[in-house]
Design an enzyme around this catalytic site. Structure first.
Site, short mmCIF file in Angstrom:
data_model
loop_
_atom_site.label_atom_id
_atom_site.label_comp_id
_atom_site.label_asym_id
_atom_site.label_seq_id
_atom_site.Cartn_x
_atom_site.Cartn_y
_atom_site.Cartn_z
N ARG A 66 0.81 -1.23 0.00
CA ARG A 66 0.00 0.00 0.00
C ARG A 66 0.84 1.27 0.00
NH1 ARG A 66 -3.45 -1.73 5.10
NH2 ARG A 66 -1.28 -2.16 5.59
N LYS A 174 4.47 -19.38 5.76
CA LYS A 174 3.90 -19.88 6.99
C LYS A 174 3.35 -18.69 7.76
CE LYS A 174 7.33 -19.38 10.55
NZ LYS A 174 8.14 -19.88 11.59
N ASP A 203 8.18 -24.00 3.67
CA ASP A 203 8.70 -24.16 5.02
C ASP A 203 10.21 -24.02 4.84
OD1 ASP A 203 9.89 -25.07 7.35
OD2 ASP A 203 8.24 -26.42 7.78
N HIS A 204 10.77 -22.88 5.23
CA HIS A 204 12.14 -22.62 4.80
C HIS A 204 13.14 -23.61 5.38
CE1 HIS A 204 12.26 -20.26 8.58
NE2 HIS A 204 13.50 -20.66 8.59
N LYS A 208 17.07 -25.75 3.69
CA LYS A 208 18.42 -25.83 4.25
C LYS A 208 19.12 -27.08 3.73
CE LYS A 208 17.23 -23.55 8.58
NZ LYS A 208 18.05 -22.32 8.53
N GLU A 242 16.00 -21.50 20.10
CA GLU A 242 16.33 -20.14 19.67
C GLU A 242 16.79 -19.36 20.89
OE1 GLU A 242 13.37 -18.74 16.35
OE2 GLU A 242 12.25 -19.65 18.00
N ASP A 261 4.06 -22.02 15.92
CA ASP A 261 5.13 -21.29 15.23
C ASP A 261 6.27 -22.21 14.80
OD1 ASP A 261 6.16 -18.75 14.32
OD2 ASP A 261 7.68 -18.92 15.90
N HIS A 266 8.37 -26.70 11.29
CA HIS A 266 9.78 -27.10 11.20
C HIS A 266 10.06 -28.44 11.88
CE1 HIS A 266 9.94 -23.13 9.74
NE2 HIS A 266 10.19 -22.51 10.87
N LYS A 366 11.97 -20.40 22.89
CA LYS A 366 12.62 -19.11 22.72
C LYS A 366 13.37 -18.74 23.99
CE LYS A 366 9.85 -16.98 19.14
NZ LYS A 366 10.93 -16.99 18.14
N1 NAP Z 1 9.72 -11.80 8.73
C1 NAP Z 1 10.19 -13.02 8.79
O1 NAP Z 1 11.33 -13.25 9.13
C2 NAP Z 1 9.33 -14.20 8.44
C3 NAP Z 1 9.85 -15.48 8.53
C4 NAP Z 1 9.05 -16.56 8.14
C5 NAP Z 1 7.77 -16.33 7.70
N2 NAP Z 1 7.26 -15.08 7.65
C6 NAP Z 1 5.91 -14.87 7.17
O2 NAP Z 1 5.93 -14.02 6.06
C7 NAP Z 1 4.79 -13.20 6.04
C8 NAP Z 1 5.19 -11.75 5.96
O3 NAP Z 1 5.93 -11.41 7.11
P1 NAP Z 1 6.63 -10.00 7.30
O4 NAP Z 1 7.38 -10.10 8.57
O5 NAP Z 1 7.35 -9.61 6.09
O6 NAP Z 1 5.38 -9.01 7.51
P2 NAP Z 1 5.36 -7.44 7.61
O7 NAP Z 1 6.72 -6.89 7.77
O8 NAP Z 1 4.33 -7.09 8.59
O9 NAP Z 1 4.86 -7.01 6.17
C9 NAP Z 1 3.53 -7.06 5.77
C10 NAP Z 1 3.42 -6.54 4.35
O10 NAP Z 1 2.08 -6.64 3.90
C11 NAP Z 1 1.66 -5.41 3.35
N3 NAP Z 1 0.26 -5.26 3.62
C12 NAP Z 1 -0.41 -5.50 4.78
N4 NAP Z 1 -1.72 -5.29 4.60
C13 NAP Z 1 -1.90 -4.90 3.33
C14 NAP Z 1 -3.03 -4.54 2.55
N5 NAP Z 1 -4.26 -4.55 3.05
N6 NAP Z 1 -2.83 -4.21 1.27
C15 NAP Z 1 -1.61 -4.21 0.73
N7 NAP Z 1 -0.49 -4.54 1.43
C16 NAP Z 1 -0.65 -4.87 2.70
C17 NAP Z 1 2.50 -4.37 4.04
O11 NAP Z 1 2.68 -3.28 3.17
P3 NAP Z 1 2.15 -1.79 3.47
O12 NAP Z 1 2.28 -1.56 4.93
O13 NAP Z 1 3.01 -0.93 2.62
O14 NAP Z 1 0.76 -1.81 2.99
C18 NAP Z 1 3.82 -5.11 4.19
O15 NAP Z 1 4.54 -5.00 2.98
C19 NAP Z 1 3.99 -13.58 7.26
O16 NAP Z 1 3.04 -14.53 6.89
C20 NAP Z 1 5.02 -14.20 8.17
O17 NAP Z 1 4.45 -15.15 9.02
C21 NAP Z 1 8.04 -14.00 8.01
#
Ligand code: NAP
Lengths: 515, 394
Positions: A66, A174, A203-204, A208, A242, A261, A266, A366
């Site tokens: 967005r 995930k 599932d990353h 590995k 962790e 989680d 995993h 954790k």
């Molecule tokens: N971060 C990690 O290390 C990690 C690891 C494993 C899995 N995951 C999974 O990956 C996914 C993403 O995680 P994240 O940590 O990257 O999340 P995040 O940092 O909260 O990012 C969420 C993204 O979604 C966008 N977004 C949210 N609502 C929206 C809407 N209504 N319209 C358009 N865009 C929208 C946000 O963009 P705007 O704010 O610009 O709209 C932002 O780019 C999750 O399912 C998480 O469980 C993450």
């Protein structure tokens, strides 16, 4: 041709050994492009693939979020992200410039139909400008609540099928559901729009190298398979520890907990790879068939057994690696009286011919003393005690430990005589990838993104697999919810989980490995 | 590193044992040293400078292929006649808390007529039950007496076609060896030929193949009628070997067959004339393909391939080009096909070191069938041709 899984190309120049397959030119559309995962993992992985010549010319990325950005802000953000997060260090300017020509930003909200209509036009324009042939990967890197909406919108705008003979695939991050019911529901919604063959549940852990090597280790070495069963194995311990707390993901974590989680994805993966039968072939369905069989063979958990076969914990204030750490309930986004578990230990039995009676202990938490993931197979002791000078309990059983991280490798512990003395001491035989093959392993996301673009889903979770794992674990969530509230916190940050976890395994006459 | 007083295999073995014992004692900090061997690498040097280069490569190779290196320094023309040997451990630098992995090296320096005995010494020093690889750098590997003596025990012969003195003649000898290494009767082993010059071409082949991984462009592969290959010669010497191997590879993959008079030479430029299989029917179905191999001169450029261009000139024009973009290891690829938008892309391709090339060859467990096919085809081009290019230096 509008086939969802295009027939493989027969490129005669690819004949013979050693030329890696590269995917056909395609567009990766990242939903959640301004998020943490995109910056930290996805784009650095894609850049590294391009840098190592694993991606074709024309390869393109479209970011969907967005935020009020345009192509050039998005490119700048990603450049900084890659500089900060790439395993190869800062980018080379000329290379980045060439890669960035294929990066675009699409500003829209997930629930805005017009945004998808414009997306479809945008993708067609990129196909024409960069010769990407209608091939697309949609990557859902968004809050999980948005998955169903995005999938429905893609379907409504015909984006679930490629124009002009290309392919379309979707990668879903995930967590996939939060219990059996929600996972089934999500599967139904996804499969109403996409074919299972188009769906890549990531599932990353499976990306590995060491995890993949588990299969090679088991099935390419003749000496282990004959002892990989109940006759020789006393029990197995699978640990994913962790040292970090929940950091800034408290809001998400407080609604999830360690079982959802970590264990559901995993640790379950590690368990199935450890216990599975040899697949008939190394292909996506044969491997996943065997994994699903393991999940189905696990003794179901009755609600009244839940407290007996599980231990829950939550960390309180303490210190990890010499640094003070605040308690879980003091973390941002966490309820002050939270009942969410940050530690779980559980015991499972795989009831088939190979494993009947062998317990598999799983633990994950954790704010533990160190970050370590491993699978340890403890073998039964030697049958008689030949060496009278050494008390029985001083001869330690053989343990085969497969370390996933850090410092990936395999160790075998066995007993040996101390030179010149009548003492027997355990020694370990150590094999480490890092030193035996002085080559850096690719990041998990690199491998998985490439596999998806190549149409290989072996390392992704299939529908029945994700449901079988939720079917197994959902009774635990229900049992906990029905039981008495826990006296949390019950372990100090920096300890190896609650005291109850030690008592839990000690009841079986065993102990956790010191890691 | 002491030179041994006299040289026989038992003394050397004893010395190795002492070396490992010392290494175990002197390594402080409680971290064990892991001795690991995955193969025997016999490498022959003809002078001390070459011996040093080989030692450096052997040290680097420990990272991917811990091995017992047997370095044979053969100097039959030098006096006084004598054989000397010394042993050393080749260890990988390791971080704190990580055990050190080491391979070992036995160097044997032979001068004068006793050089002839070096093969028997090597035979006694091979680590049992591990593959044996013979690496013969330099201009004349096939004339090396060591090759004749060791042919019955080696699994793989590694040469570097970029070093060869007589490209046309040597290409034919490589092809002949690849067809039949002449293993003594009863030898069950099939010796595999590896060429580091071929290994160095892998990134070029990869980038070329990538153009045709896309569905719309794939059909153009069957329509090519001209290939231009440019290489930077090493110094004064013209060695079109990389060009010939690439030509052989393309011809083998695409079923192009050399015509009767397959090669013409104009100055330093080679033209190969081939026929490609018919696409469809009619007079246009049978087409000729020309491959042009020429030196390109950028002052200060590293030797090796510099440009590879595949073109279809007849009908719909198509132009696929892989070329060096600079001397910092960047390559530019571009595909320009009528009716398609041109796709250009810059990518990274740092020339691999000798150790990396060697490691890549050792990683292959079996014969590289594509290399064989490319080599056999390339050798057919040169049938009847006297050493292309060698006479037309500077
Ligand atoms: N971060 C990690 O290390 C990690 C690891 C494993 C899995 N995951 C999974 O990956 C996914 C993403 O995680 P994240 O940590 O990257 O999340 P995040 O940092 O909260 O990012 C969420 C993204 O979604 C966008 N977004 C949210 N609502 C929206 C809407 N209504 N319209 C358009 N865009 C929208 C946000 O963009 P705007 O704010 O610009 O709209 C932002 O780019 C999750 O399912 C998480 O469980 C993450």
């Amino acid at each position: 041709m509008n086939d969802v899984v295009a027939t493989p190309l027969e490129n005669p120049l690819r004949a013979g050994l050693r030329l890696w397959r590269t995917p056909e030119p395609c567009i990766v559309v990242i939903f959640g492009a301004s998020g943490d995962l995109t910056s930290r993992k996805l784009v650095p992985a894609l850049y590294n693939l391009a840098r190592e010549r694993r991606l074709p010319g024309g390869f393109s990325v479209v970011g969907f979020a967005r935020r009020e950005w345009d192509d050039s802000t998005f490119r700048q953000v990603l450049l900084e992200a890659v500089n900060a997060n790439s395993r190869a260090g800062p980018v080379e300017e000329a290379l980045w410039a060439s890669f960035a020509e294929g990066i675009f930003y699409h500003r829209a909200s997930f629930d805005d139909p017009a945004g998808y209509a414009r997306l479809a036009e945008r993708l067609a324009a990129i196909d024409a400008a960069r010769d990407t042939g209608g091939n697309r990967v949609f990557y859902l890197a968004t809050p999980p609540e948005a998955y169903a909406e995005i999938v429905a919108q893609l379907g409504a705008h015909g984006l679930n099928r490629s124009p002009g003979g290309g392919w379309t695939r979707i990668i879903i991050e995930k967590p996939f559901g939060r219990d059996l019911e929600s996972a089934r529901d999500l599967n139904r919604r996804v499969l109403a729009v996409f074919d299972e063959r188009q769906v890549y549940r990531i599932d990353h852990y499976l990306g590995k190298e060491t995890v993949q090597n588990l299969l090679v280790f088991r099935f390419a070495n003749g000496i282990f398979e004959p002892i990989w069963n109940r006759r020789y194995v006393d029990h197995a311990q699978i640990t994913v520890a962790e040292s970090l707390g929940v950091e800034d993901r408290g809001g998400y974590y407080d609604r999830a907990g360690a079982l959802r989680d970590m264990i559901q994805n995993h640790l379950t993966q590690l368990l199935t790879l450890t216990a599975m039968e040899p697949p008939v072939a190394y292909d996506a369905d044969a491997v996943r068939d065997e994994k699903v069989k393991v999940l189905r063979a696990i003794r179901p958990i009755a609600p009244e057994d839940v407290e007996r076969i599980t231990v829950r914990g939550q960390y309180g204030p303490g210190s990890v690696s010499g640094r003070p750490v605040r308690g879980y309930r003091e973390e941002r986004g966490v309820a002050p009286d939270s009942q969410t578990e940050t530690y779980v230990a559980l015991k499972l039995f795989v009831e088939n011919w190979r494993w009947a009676g062998v317990p598999f202990y799983l633990r994950s938490g954790k704010a533990l003393p160190r970050r370590v993931s491993e699978i340890a197979i403890q073998f039964r002791g030697a049958p008689t005690l030949l060496f009278a000078d050494t008390p029985v309990n001083e001869i330690e059983p053989n343990v085969l430990a497969i370390r996933i991280q850090p410092d990936e490798g395999i160790t075998l512990k066995f007993s040996s005589k101390v030179p010149g003395q009548a003492q027997i001491r355990p020694v370990t035989m150590d094999f480490r990838y890092g030193t035996s093959f002085g080559v850096a392993s690719p990041e998990a996301y690199e491998r998985l993104l490439l596999d998806c673009m190549l149409g290989d889903s072996t390392l992704f979770t299939r529908r029945d697999e994700v449901e079988a794992s939720w079917a197994l674990l959902t009774p635990i969530l229900e049992g906990w919810a029905a039981g008495a509230p826990q006296d949390f916190p019950n372990y100090e940050a920096g300890a190896w989980g609650p005291a109850a976890a030690d008592a839990f395994i000690a009841r079986d006459g065993r102990a956790w490995r010191r890691l | 590193m002491n030179t041994l007083p006299f040289v026989d295999s038992a003394t050397i073995e004893g010395e190795l044992q002492r070396l490992w014992q010392e290494t175990a004692e002197t390594t402080t900090g409680g971290e064990a040293v892991t001795r690991a061997l995955t193969l025997n690498l016999i490498a022959r040097a003809t002078d001390l400078a070459m011996a040093e280069r080989i030692s450096a490569v052997a040290g680097e190779l420990v990272a991917s292929h811990p091995n017992r290196t047997l370095l044979a320094i053969c100097r039959p023309e030098e006096a006084p006649p004598r054989i000397e040997a010394w042993v050393q451990a080749n260890c990988l630098l390791s971080g704190p808390g990580v055990p050190q992995v080491c391979g070992e090296q036995i160097s044997i320096d032979a001068r004068g007529p006793v050089t002839a005995q070096i093969a028997s010494l090597i035979l006694a020093l091979l680590a049992p039950d591990l593959p044996v690889v013979l690496w013969l750098p330099g201009p004349a590997p096939f004339d090396d007496p060591l090759l004749t003596r060791l042919l019955g025990v080696i699994d793989r012969l590694i040469i570097d076609s970029r070093d060869l003195a007589d490209p046309a003649g040597d290409l034919r000898r490589m092809a002949a060896f690849d067809r039949d290494p002449g293993t003594p009767p009863g030898g069950a082993r099939r010796v595999t030929l590896s060429d580091l010059g071929w290994a160095a071409l892998t990134p070029w082949r990869e980038l070329t193949a990538q153009f045709f991984d896309t569905r719309p462009l794939l059909p153009h592969l069957r329509r090519l009628d001209q290939v231009e290959i440019g290489y930077v010669p090493a110094g004064e010497r013209l060695n079109p070997m990389p060009g010939l191997l690439i030509a052989g590879w393309l011809a083998a993959c695409l079923d192009w067959t050399p015509l009767e008079e397959a090669v013409s030479v104009e100055g330093a430029t080679l033209r190969l004339h081939l026929r490609r299989p018919a696409v469809g029917v009619g007079p246009r179905a049978i087409r000729l393909v020309t491959i042009i191999i020429a030196p390109v001169g950028a002052p200060g450029a590293a030797p090796g391939l510099a440009t590879l261009r595949l073109r279809a000139l007849d009908g719909v024009s198509a132009d696929f080009h892989v070329q060096r973009a600079d001397e910092q290891g960047h390559i530019l690829t571009s595909a320009e096909v009528a009716g398609h938008v041109p796709v250009r892309r810059l990518t990274r391709c740092v020339a691999p070191s000798l150790a990396e090339l060697l490691a890549a060859e050792l990683r292959l467990l079996s014969r590289d069938a594509m290399f064989s096919a490319a080599l056999q085809t390339a050798a057919r081009f040169t049938a009847g041709l006297e050493s292309p290019g060698t006479s037309t230096g500077a």
